[in-house]
Motif scaffolding. Structure first.
Motif, short mmCIF file in Angstrom:
data_model
loop_
_atom_site.label_atom_id
_atom_site.label_comp_id
_atom_site.label_asym_id
_atom_site.label_seq_id
_atom_site.Cartn_x
_atom_site.Cartn_y
_atom_site.Cartn_z
N ALA A 1 0.87 -1.20 0.01
CA ALA A 1 -0.04 -0.07 -0.09
C ALA A 1 0.80 1.24 -0.03
N LEU A 2 1.91 1.29 0.67
CA LEU A 2 2.60 2.43 0.89
C LEU A 2 3.52 2.63 -0.29
N HIS A 3 3.90 1.67 -0.80
CA HIS A 3 4.83 1.81 -2.30
C HIS A 3 4.13 2.02 -3.39
N LEU A 4 2.93 1.01 -3.79
CA LEU A 4 2.40 0.96 -5.10
C LEU A 4 0.92 1.91 -5.09
N TYR A 5 0.62 2.22 -3.77
CA TYR A 5 -0.68 3.20 -3.65
C TYR A 5 -0.22 4.46 -3.32
N ALA A 6 0.43 4.69 -2.13
CA ALA A 6 0.74 5.95 -1.59
C ALA A 6 1.83 6.43 -2.31
N GLY A 7 2.66 5.96 -3.12
CA GLY A 7 3.59 6.42 -3.90
C GLY A 7 5.09 6.74 -3.00
N HIS A 8 5.20 5.92 -1.76
CA HIS A 8 6.27 6.12 -1.14
C HIS A 8 7.77 5.40 -1.96
N SER A 9 8.70 5.85 -1.72
CA SER A 9 9.85 5.14 -2.31
C SER A 9 10.03 3.83 -1.43
N VAL A 10 10.99 2.72 -1.75
CA VAL A 10 11.45 1.59 -0.81
C VAL A 10 11.74 2.18 0.56
N ALA A 11 12.58 3.25 0.34
CA ALA A 11 13.45 3.71 1.57
C ALA A 11 12.46 4.43 2.47
N ALA A 12 11.48 4.99 1.95
CA ALA A 12 10.60 5.96 2.58
C ALA A 12 9.60 4.97 3.28
N THR A 13 9.35 3.97 2.33
CA THR A 13 8.54 2.69 3.18
C THR A 13 9.17 1.95 4.34
N ALA A 14 10.51 1.88 4.16
CA ALA A 14 11.06 1.22 5.40
C ALA A 14 11.04 1.96 6.40
N ASP A 15 11.19 3.25 6.24
CA ASP A 15 11.15 4.26 7.35
C ASP A 15 9.93 4.12 8.05
N ILE A 16 8.83 4.23 7.20
CA ILE A 16 7.69 4.47 7.75
C ILE A 16 7.25 3.01 8.71
N VAL A 17 7.53 1.89 8.02
CA VAL A 17 7.21 0.80 8.82
C VAL A 17 8.11 0.34 9.78
N LEU B 1 1.61 -6.16 -14.33
CA LEU B 1 1.30 -6.63 -12.94
C LEU B 1 1.01 -5.10 -12.21
N ASP B 2 1.95 -4.30 -12.38
CA ASP B 2 2.06 -2.94 -11.74
C ASP B 2 0.68 -2.33 -12.09
N LEU B 3 0.55 -2.18 -13.28
CA LEU B 3 -0.80 -1.51 -13.86
C LEU B 3 -2.07 -2.22 -13.35
N GLU B 4 -2.15 -3.46 -13.09
CA GLU B 4 -3.34 -4.22 -12.51
C GLU B 4 -3.34 -3.91 -11.15
N LEU B 5 -2.31 -3.89 -10.51
CA LEU B 5 -1.90 -3.61 -9.13
C LEU B 5 -2.48 -2.50 -8.63
N VAL B 6 -1.99 -1.36 -9.25
CA VAL B 6 -2.56 -0.04 -8.87
C VAL B 6 -3.89 0.17 -9.21
N GLY B 7 -4.57 -0.40 -10.16
CA GLY B 7 -5.91 -0.18 -10.47
C GLY B 7 -6.64 -0.82 -9.24
N PHE B 8 -6.08 -1.96 -8.93
CA PHE B 8 -7.00 -2.74 -7.75
C PHE B 8 -6.94 -2.05 -6.62
N LEU B 9 -5.58 -1.49 -6.17
CA LEU B 9 -5.36 -1.11 -4.84
C LEU B 9 -6.26 0.36 -4.90
N HIS B 10 -6.49 1.13 -5.96
CA HIS B 10 -7.21 2.09 -5.67
C HIS B 10 -8.72 1.88 -5.41
N ASN B 11 -9.02 0.85 -6.15
CA ASN B 11 -10.45 0.45 -6.17
C ASN B 11 -10.66 -0.08 -4.51
#
Lengths: 185, 390
Positions: A142-158, B9-19
């Motif tokens: 969630a932090l990396h792919l959804y919220a857009g944090h870098s891996v390093a920032a994600t590591a810091d957060i968790v 994979l990244d495209l699908e995951l980002v879409g899924f996560l937002h939903n």
């Protein structure tokens, strides 16, 4: 028996007028709530847990707001507090009572009627795979792919080493990739 | 098997996560959350948290704890003499909530009512608050060491500390929920060969690894034990109807209402009324996508949560259209009365009766006074068993 609207917020049994709500606190909550709620929702198993996590996190943050010296880091600071609350609450829910009686257990979600053709099965597979991840894995995804944090920032957060976060991300992606491939098949 | 590229994979995951992140049924809006936090800040709990954050206070607390250790013996004596806390809602085994003041407090297992430090699970109190039933399983550490293997159900009398074994559960499964009848003569529970930790990688201490079995669970049954003569009645059911929620309650005429999940239909949860004498099973309220509730302490009225059927009625769950409602009815489903009509996207669960039968607590809604319809919002997202007044 009459149907009544919920007309009043109460505090300790006494009516609490909206005007008495601390304006600064309200502005603080309104600014961050929606983003934090969606982030917590990805880690928790349902919206009720996510709400509890955000409430607990915002209460902590509000009480400790004077300790934040760099306003630029406010977002990451709040993310850290709420993500850790979300993980804690989600792990707590894995107690015996919740495992046995959680209403979400075994629930098959009914997808909206207007979902694009072919996407329903894919979403069901992805949802099942995502919810089978550990709370810590869901948090880094969630932090990396959804919220857009870098891996390093994600590591810091968790609060985990960068290599640990990379490992969690890799394992999560492998499982989600497998689910996608199963759905596409 | 189709190979998925990293980009896809990244495209699908980002879409899924937002939903997925938008699945927020029942979450309050920002304004309501701000008021909730403001209320909590003003509460005793908030004051406690702010005070505890100060280093000097922590030092003082350590000193006070040392001094208080001397008083522990006196306190234990008071507990043994039957001092009972009054009117708390059990939010979790260690957390009590006072619905009158809106404050939380830590709580011993069994609500601080036991003379012994009973470490119990799935506690349920009799209507008079003088005895409880609980589930025990092998491996728990506590002052009560049964020395048995497997799961079992026990009765504990708060006034005499008497502990009585009610049932030894199936060796390859477990027992869920113990509930006293209205007159406290009978205890009902569910017995099954399904083990809740089957295949779990990290079972709690003492449970041990429980491997997945090749065959799914085959039986579950509703059982009632007569606490006077020990006789046992039971109703067998197929695995097409499984217990899916902790709602069990007795009617005044000795039937048991149980919330169940009917088969593979996913979200649906319903209520079934079991007659332990005849084996008859009926469904007092049949509503889509389900209805969950409990019988009042006097055994005469069901409070249940369900959803208004939207105009389209096509069987599709749309949270923006389905409106949660709280209803009352007689135990056979007749004489339905709408108590509260909620808002779309709200999600109610767990109607819990107050011990005096005048109020109902609903997670996602609050505590509703049945005589007036007034609602007090709860500062917690969940509700638990409401201890009877002592």
């Amino acid at each position: 028996m009459a149907v009544r609207d919920r007309t009043i917020e109460q505090d300790g049994g006494r009516p609490m007028a909206a005007a008495h709500v601390d304006a600064a606190l309200e502005a603080f909550v309104v600014e961050h709530y929606d983003r934090l709620l969606r982030l917590a929702r990805l880690i928790c198993r349902d919206a009720v847990d996510a709400t509890d996590a955000v409430q607990a996190g915002l209460e902590q943050a509000w009480r400790r707001r004077s300790s934040l010296r760099d306003p630029e880091r406010r977002r990451a600071w709040l993310d850290r507090i709420v993500v850790r609350e979300a993980i804690r609450i989600t792990r707590r829910r894995r107690t015996m009572v919740q495992r046995i009686f959680g209403l979400d257990q075994g629930v098959e979600w009914i997808e909206p009627a207007d979902a694009p053709a072919g996407s329903v099965e894919l979403r069901i597979e992805l949802r099942a795979a995502f919810e089978s991840l550990s709370p810590e894995q869901r948090a880094v995804v969630a932090l990396h792919l959804y919220a857009g944090h870098s891996v390093a920032a994600t590591a810091d957060i968790v609060g985990a080493p960068v290599e640990t976060v990379r490992s969690r991300l890799r394992l999560a992606r492998e499982r989600l990739r497998h689910a996608l491939e199963e759905a596409v098949e | 098997m189709t190979q998925i590229t990293d980009e896809r994979l990244d495209l699908e995951l980002v879409g899924f996560l937002h939903n997925h992140a938008e699945e927020l049924y029942g979450a309050p809006d920002a304004g309501a959350m701000a008021r909730r936090i403001a209320g909590s800040e003003r509460s005793i709990r908030g004051l406690f948290a702010r005070t505890l954050a100060r280093p000097m206070v922590r030092v003082a607390i350590v000193g006070m704890l040392l001094a208080a250790a001397i008083g522990v013996t006196v306190l234990a004596g008071a507990l043994r003499s039957g001092t009972i806390r009054n009117g708390l809602m059990v939010v979790s085994p260690e957390l009590g909530f006072d619905p009158e003041t809106g404050t939380y407090s830590s709580m011993e297992y069994c609500g601080g009512r036991c003379a012994d430090a009973v470490y119990a699970f799935l506690i349920s109190w009799s209507r008079d608050g003088r005895q409880m039933v609980f589930v025990d399983w092998n491996g728990l550490d506590g002052d009560i060491q049964t020395g048995r293997t497997g799961w079992s159900i026990w009765r504990y009398r708060a006034d005499s500390s008497e502990l009585t074994l009610i049932n030894e559960c199936p060796a390859d499964g477990g027992c869920f929920v113990g509930e006293f009848s209205v007159d406290s003569r009978f205890v009902a529970f569910v017995e099954t060969d399904w083990h809740p930790f089957e295949g779990t990688k990290d079972p709690p201490p003492g449970i041990g690894s429980v491997p997945n079995r090749a065959q799914p669970p085959t039986t579950w049954r509703l059982v009632a034990v007569d606490l006077v003569d020990g006789t046992r009645r039971q109703v067998e059911a197929s695995t097409k109807v499984v217990p899916g929620a902790p709602h069990m309650s007795w009617t005044a005429d000795g039937r048991v209402l149980l919330a169940t999940q009917p088969g593979p239909s996913g979200f649906q949860v319903g209520m079934q009324l079991f007659d332990l004498d005849t084996g008859d099973v009926s469904e007092p309220v049949r509503r889509w996508p389900g209805a969950v509730g409990r019988v009042s302490p006097d055994g005469l009225t069901i409070a249940y949560v369900t959803y208004e059927r939207p105009p389209r009625g096509d069987g599709i769950w749309r949270p923006e259209e389905h409106v949660p409602e709280l209803w009352l009815s007689d135990v056979d489903g007749s004489n339905p009365r709408l108590v509260y009509h909620g808002d779309p996207r709200e999600f109610y669960s767990g109607p819990i009766w107050s011990p005096d039968g005048t109020q109902v607590a609903v997670a996602g809604l609050g505590i509703i006074e049945l005589a007036t319809g007034n609602v007090r919002e709860l500062s917690s997202g969940s509700v638990g068993d409401w201890l009877p007044a002592s």
